[in-house]
Design a protein around this motif. Structure first.
Motif, short mmCIF file in Angstrom:
data_model
loop_
_atom_site.label_atom_id
_atom_site.label_comp_id
_atom_site.label_asym_id
_atom_site.label_seq_id
_atom_site.Cartn_x
_atom_site.Cartn_y
_atom_site.Cartn_z
N PHE A 120 -2.64 -1.99 0.57
CA PHE A 120 -2.32 -3.34 0.09
C PHE A 120 -0.80 -3.55 0.09
CE2 PHE A 120 -1.17 -6.27 -3.30
CZ PHE A 120 -2.02 -7.33 -3.08
N LEU A 121 -0.07 -2.59 -0.45
CA LEU A 121 1.39 -2.71 -0.50
C LEU A 121 1.98 -2.83 0.90
CD1 LEU A 121 2.23 0.00 -3.22
CD2 LEU A 121 2.18 -2.48 -3.53
N LYS A 122 1.47 -2.02 1.82
CA LYS A 122 1.97 -2.05 3.20
C LYS A 122 1.63 -3.37 3.88
CE LYS A 122 1.91 0.59 7.52
NZ LYS A 122 1.36 1.80 8.21
N ALA A 123 0.42 -3.88 3.63
CA ALA A 123 -0.03 -5.12 4.28
C ALA A 123 0.86 -6.30 3.94
CB ALA A 123 -1.48 -5.41 3.90
N PHE A 124 1.38 -6.32 2.71
CA PHE A 124 2.18 -7.46 2.27
C PHE A 124 3.66 -7.11 2.07
CE2 PHE A 124 -2.19 -8.34 0.92
CZ PHE A 124 -2.39 -9.55 1.58
N ASN A 125 4.03 -5.92 2.58
CA ASN A 125 5.43 -5.48 2.51
C ASN A 125 5.96 -5.55 1.08
OD1 ASN A 125 7.80 -4.46 3.65
ND2 ASN A 125 8.66 -6.51 3.97
N LEU A 126 5.18 -4.99 0.17
CA LEU A 126 5.52 -5.02 -1.25
C LEU A 126 5.99 -3.66 -1.74
CD1 LEU A 126 2.38 -6.99 -2.45
CD2 LEU A 126 4.71 -7.86 -2.57
N LYS A 127 6.89 -3.67 -2.71
CA LYS A 127 7.27 -2.44 -3.40
C LYS A 127 6.36 -2.25 -4.60
CE LYS A 127 12.12 -2.95 -2.06
NZ LYS A 127 13.52 -3.14 -2.55
N ALA A 128 6.22 -1.02 -5.06
CA ALA A 128 5.33 -0.73 -6.18
C ALA A 128 5.69 -1.54 -7.42
CB ALA A 128 5.36 0.76 -6.50
N ASN A 129 6.98 -1.81 -7.63
CA ASN A 129 7.39 -2.54 -8.83
C ASN A 129 7.19 -4.05 -8.71
OD1 ASN A 129 9.48 -3.26 -7.13
ND2 ASN A 129 11.11 -2.32 -8.36
N GLU A 130 6.63 -4.49 -7.59
CA GLU A 130 6.36 -5.92 -7.42
C GLU A 130 4.91 -6.28 -7.71
OE1 GLU A 130 9.44 -7.52 -4.07
OE2 GLU A 130 7.95 -6.07 -3.34
N VAL A 131 4.13 -5.29 -8.11
CA VAL A 131 2.73 -5.54 -8.46
C VAL A 131 2.41 -4.89 -9.80
CG1 VAL A 131 2.07 -5.62 -6.02
CG2 VAL A 131 1.73 -3.52 -7.31
N MET A 132 1.39 -5.41 -10.45
CA MET A 132 0.83 -4.82 -11.67
C MET A 132 -0.67 -4.73 -11.47
SD MET A 132 1.51 -3.77 -14.87
CE MET A 132 2.86 -4.67 -15.67
N TYR A 133 -1.25 -3.60 -11.85
CA TYR A 133 -2.69 -3.40 -11.69
C TYR A 133 -3.36 -3.44 -13.06
CZ TYR A 133 -7.05 -1.61 -9.75
OH TYR A 133 -8.36 -1.48 -9.35
N VAL A 134 -4.52 -4.08 -13.13
CA VAL A 134 -5.31 -4.13 -14.37
C VAL A 134 -6.67 -3.50 -14.09
CG1 VAL A 134 -6.23 -5.59 -16.19
CG2 VAL A 134 -4.17 -6.32 -14.97
N GLY A 135 -6.99 -2.42 -14.80
CA GLY A 135 -8.26 -1.74 -14.59
C GLY A 135 -8.75 -1.06 -15.85
N ASP A 136 -10.03 -0.74 -15.87
CA ASP A 136 -10.63 -0.22 -17.11
C ASP A 136 -10.96 1.26 -17.06
OD1 ASP A 136 -12.83 -0.87 -15.23
OD2 ASP A 136 -14.11 -0.22 -16.88
N GLU A 137 -10.82 1.90 -15.89
CA GLU A 137 -11.28 3.29 -15.78
C GLU A 137 -10.14 4.27 -15.58
OE1 GLU A 137 -15.14 4.07 -13.74
OE2 GLU A 137 -14.73 2.13 -12.82
N VAL A 138 -10.42 5.52 -15.90
CA VAL A 138 -9.44 6.59 -15.70
C VAL A 138 -8.98 6.63 -14.25
CG1 VAL A 138 -9.20 9.11 -15.59
CG2 VAL A 138 -10.18 8.06 -17.63
N ARG A 139 -9.92 6.49 -13.33
CA ARG A 139 -9.55 6.58 -11.91
C ARG A 139 -8.61 5.45 -11.49
NH1 ARG A 139 -13.54 3.91 -8.48
NH2 ARG A 139 -15.00 2.76 -9.79
N ASP A 140 -8.64 4.30 -12.19
CA ASP A 140 -7.68 3.23 -11.92
C ASP A 140 -6.28 3.68 -12.31
OD1 ASP A 140 -9.65 1.37 -11.07
OD2 ASP A 140 -10.10 0.88 -13.15
N VAL A 141 -6.20 4.30 -13.48
CA VAL A 141 -4.90 4.78 -13.97
C VAL A 141 -4.35 5.87 -13.06
CG1 VAL A 141 -3.66 5.81 -15.91
CG2 VAL A 141 -5.55 4.21 -16.35
#
Length: 206
Positions: A143-164
């Motif tokens: 996803f980051l590569k597809a939109f030429n994004l840096k990690a600090n330009e996105v925030m992820y919201v998830g409920d599971e350990v594997r998301d973290v």
């Protein structure tokens, strides 16, 4: 400022517990796994994914083989799936604030898009899916590569350990969704960056 807010689907955006249980039990009956019974659910929710599979005698290494059947059964119950209370309003407010919205999930893209279309949601910009239960970090990187994004330009919201865990591997900040399916004691061990207990908390964190 974060450009994208990325959401997990099941357990974060939608309460699909009944659909997942129904789909799994159809698979269990067909292949001889232990079914999920009503009196088992609370106990299973306190377990990790691997512990749940062990308790149900489900061979997790065969998940790629069974996944297409599981998602087919899931699709049959998709009309009964609902957004968690407050999620739709939070999504709308995020969009009004200028954030782009995306979904990264282990579910099938077709299922997710069918649900969004049924709900009249046309403001989620992108949907990326993983074919592996534990391959979400690879999808985040894609996803980051597809939109030429840096990690600090996105925030992820998830409920599971594997998301973290996936976010830690990619350097993306993660908000744990406390209304979801993973028990808090499992999640705390992985130290999510932020913890939200109601969807509205996401707005305050951002």
């Amino acid at each position: 400022m974060h450009e994208y807010i990325i959401f997990d689907f099941d357990g974060t955006l939608v309460d699909s517990k009944e659909a997942v249980i129904s789909a799994y039990n159809q698979l269990a009956r067909k292949h001889g796994f232990l079914p999920m019974k009503a009196d088992m659910i609370d106990e299973l929710m306190e377990m990790s994914v691997l512990e749940r599979c062990k308790a149900l005698k489900f061979p997790i290494y065969k998940l790629p083989i069974y996944a297409p059947q599981l998602f087919k059964y899931y699709k049959e119950g998709i009309r009964d799936i609902l957004f968690f209370p407050g999620i739709k309003e939070t999504l709308e407010e995020l969009k009004n604030r200028g954030y782009k919205l995306a979904v990264i999930s282990s579910n099938e893209e077709e299922n997710i898009r069918d649900f969004l279309n049924m709900q009249g949601i046309d403001y989620i910009d992108d949907v990326f899916c993983s074919s592996s239960l534990f391959g979400k970090d690879k999808v985040i990187k894609k996803f980051l590569k597809a939109f030429n994004l840096k990690a600090n330009e996105v925030m992820y919201v998830g409920d599971e350990v594997r998301d973290v865990v996936a976010c830690k591997k990619t350097g993306v900040k993660v908000i744990w969704a406390g209304w979801g399916y993973e028990h808090i004691e499992h999640v705390k061990k992985e130290s999510p960056d932020y913890m939200a207990y109601e969807p509205d908390d996401i707005l305050g964190i951002l």
